[in-house]
Design an enzyme around this catalytic site. Structure first.
Site, PDB file in Angstrom:
ATOM      1  N   CYS A 204       0.814  -1.215   0.000  1.00 33.88           N
ATOM      2  CA  CYS A 204       0.000   0.000   0.000  1.00 33.88           C
ATOM      3  C   CYS A 204       0.848   1.265   0.000  1.00 33.88           C
ATOM      4  O   CYS A 204       0.433   2.288  -0.537  1.00 33.88           O
ATOM      5  CB  CYS A 204      -0.928   0.003   1.214  1.00 33.88           C
ATOM      6  SG  CYS A 204      -2.143  -1.330   1.203  1.00 33.88           S
ATOM      7  N   ARG A 250      -4.787   5.891  -1.686  1.00 30.88           N
ATOM      8  CA  ARG A 250      -5.108   4.466  -1.634  1.00 30.88           C
ATOM      9  C   ARG A 250      -5.403   4.019  -0.209  1.00 30.88           C
ATOM     10  O   ARG A 250      -6.374   3.285   0.039  1.00 30.88           O
ATOM     11  CB  ARG A 250      -3.966   3.643  -2.219  1.00 30.88           C
ATOM     12  CG  ARG A 250      -4.250   2.138  -2.193  1.00 30.88           C
ATOM     13  CD  ARG A 250      -3.127   1.336  -2.759  1.00 30.88           C
ATOM     14  NE  ARG A 250      -3.479  -0.087  -2.828  1.00 30.88           N
ATOM     15  CZ  ARG A 250      -2.676  -1.024  -3.287  1.00 30.88           C
ATOM     16  NH1 ARG A 250      -1.475  -0.717  -3.726  1.00 30.88           N
ATOM     17  NH2 ARG A 250      -3.063  -2.283  -3.319  1.00 30.88           N
TER      18      ARG A 250
END
Length: 309
Positions: A204, A250
């Site tokens: 991530c 994100r």
């Protein structure tokens, strides 16, 4: 010297207007086909292992994408490459070839992917020097440089550089969601929102994700091909904060998905969808930054002309 009507010269140097597929079918392509077979035989097992191992993980999933784009970039340069004058440099070419071969052998025997995969770039460069020379090699500088983004870095290096990035992304994501009124707290790289705990993983907000976004930005620069060097340099520098911002987006999206739809949604299909959001956000911000730079340059040029007049 060869005349303009020498059929041998026409065969050795196909016109630049020829398509890559036509060049592959020409007699001049035979040495390259032999080289291609050799490269596939040598690096085929390496990439097979990557596809079934490291590249199948979230943190290294960008490898096949970078490889495919690199091959496409090399394919696009094929007409210009074959049309450029051949000036082989066998001495430097064979020296680099031996070094690349040793690097590959060391990486393959000791399971060091940095050397094994990374040797492909000097290997291709060596073949170019042997067959075509330095001028032709310059035509492939960007595709070969772009290929470096698929080379796996050593785990200790990745861990050392990734942790500060994850902490920074976690902090910014927590601050944004807290300001928006969400019940969120943070402990290191662990976000607590409502009843859910989320670990900000390497995929991530890690170094490899940053490399992928950097590669995307550099590809955009190569395709746009601005004439202004200052504009290219400015946009290349802005790619770093753009990549960081895309990572924050994100993490925020995944946190909101988990909070509103549950842990299964956050770890299922929508998790992959958040990855698409990451790249789309990075691309849109890159285009926006480029548009802003263009507007600033236009305003600055207009003022300069007015002052001169």
């Amino acid at each position: 010297m060869r005349t303009l009507h020498d059929p041998g010269a026409a065969a050795a140097t196909p016109p630049i207007s020829m398509q890559p597929l036509q060049l592959v079918q020409s007699a001049a392509a035979r040495p390259w086909l032999i080289v291609l077979v050799g490269v596939l035989a040598m690096y085929g097992p390496t990439f097979w292992g990557l596809f079934n191992g490291l590249w199948s993980t979230d943190s290294q999933g960008h490898g096949p994408i970078v490889l495919a784009i690199s091959v496409w970039l090399l394919w696009r340069r094929l007409p210009d490459l074959m049309a450029s004058p051949a000036a082989p440099a066998p001495r430097s070419g064979w020296t680099l070839f031996v070094l690349a071969l040793l690097l590959y052998a060391l990486g393959r025997s000791q399971d060091i992917l940095l050397f094994e995969v990374g040797s492909l770039v000097p290997m291709i460069s060596a073949v170019m020097l042997i067959l075509r020379g330095g001028a032709s090699l310059k035509l492939l500088l960007f595709p070969l440089f772009f290929m470096l983004f698929m080379v796996p870095l050593p785990a200790p290096v990745v861990d050392a550089l990734t942790q500060p990035m994850k902490l920074a992304v976690s902090y910014v994501a927590e601050s944004l969601l807290y300001t928006a009124g969400y019940p969120i707290s943070r402990s290191g790289v662990i976000l607590q929102i409502g009843p859910y705990q989320l670990l900000v993983a390497d995929a991530c907000a890690g170094l490899q994700t940053l490399f992928t976004l950097e590669a995307l930005g550099l590809l955009y620069l190569n395709l746009i091909r601005h004439e202004s060097m200052a504009r290219n340099v400015t946009l290349a520098i802005l790619i770093v904060p753009i990549s960081f911002t895309a990572n924050v987006i994100r993490v925020v999206v995944l946190t909101l998905i988990t909070y509103h739809f549950g842990d299964e949604a956050g770890q299922g299909f929508l998790h992959g969808f958040a990855g698409m959001v990451l790249f789309m956000a990075a691309l849109m911000m890159t285009i926006l930054a480029d548009s802003l730079i263009r507007a600033v340059v236009a305003i600055w040029s207009g003022r300069s002309r007015s002052a001169t007049a």
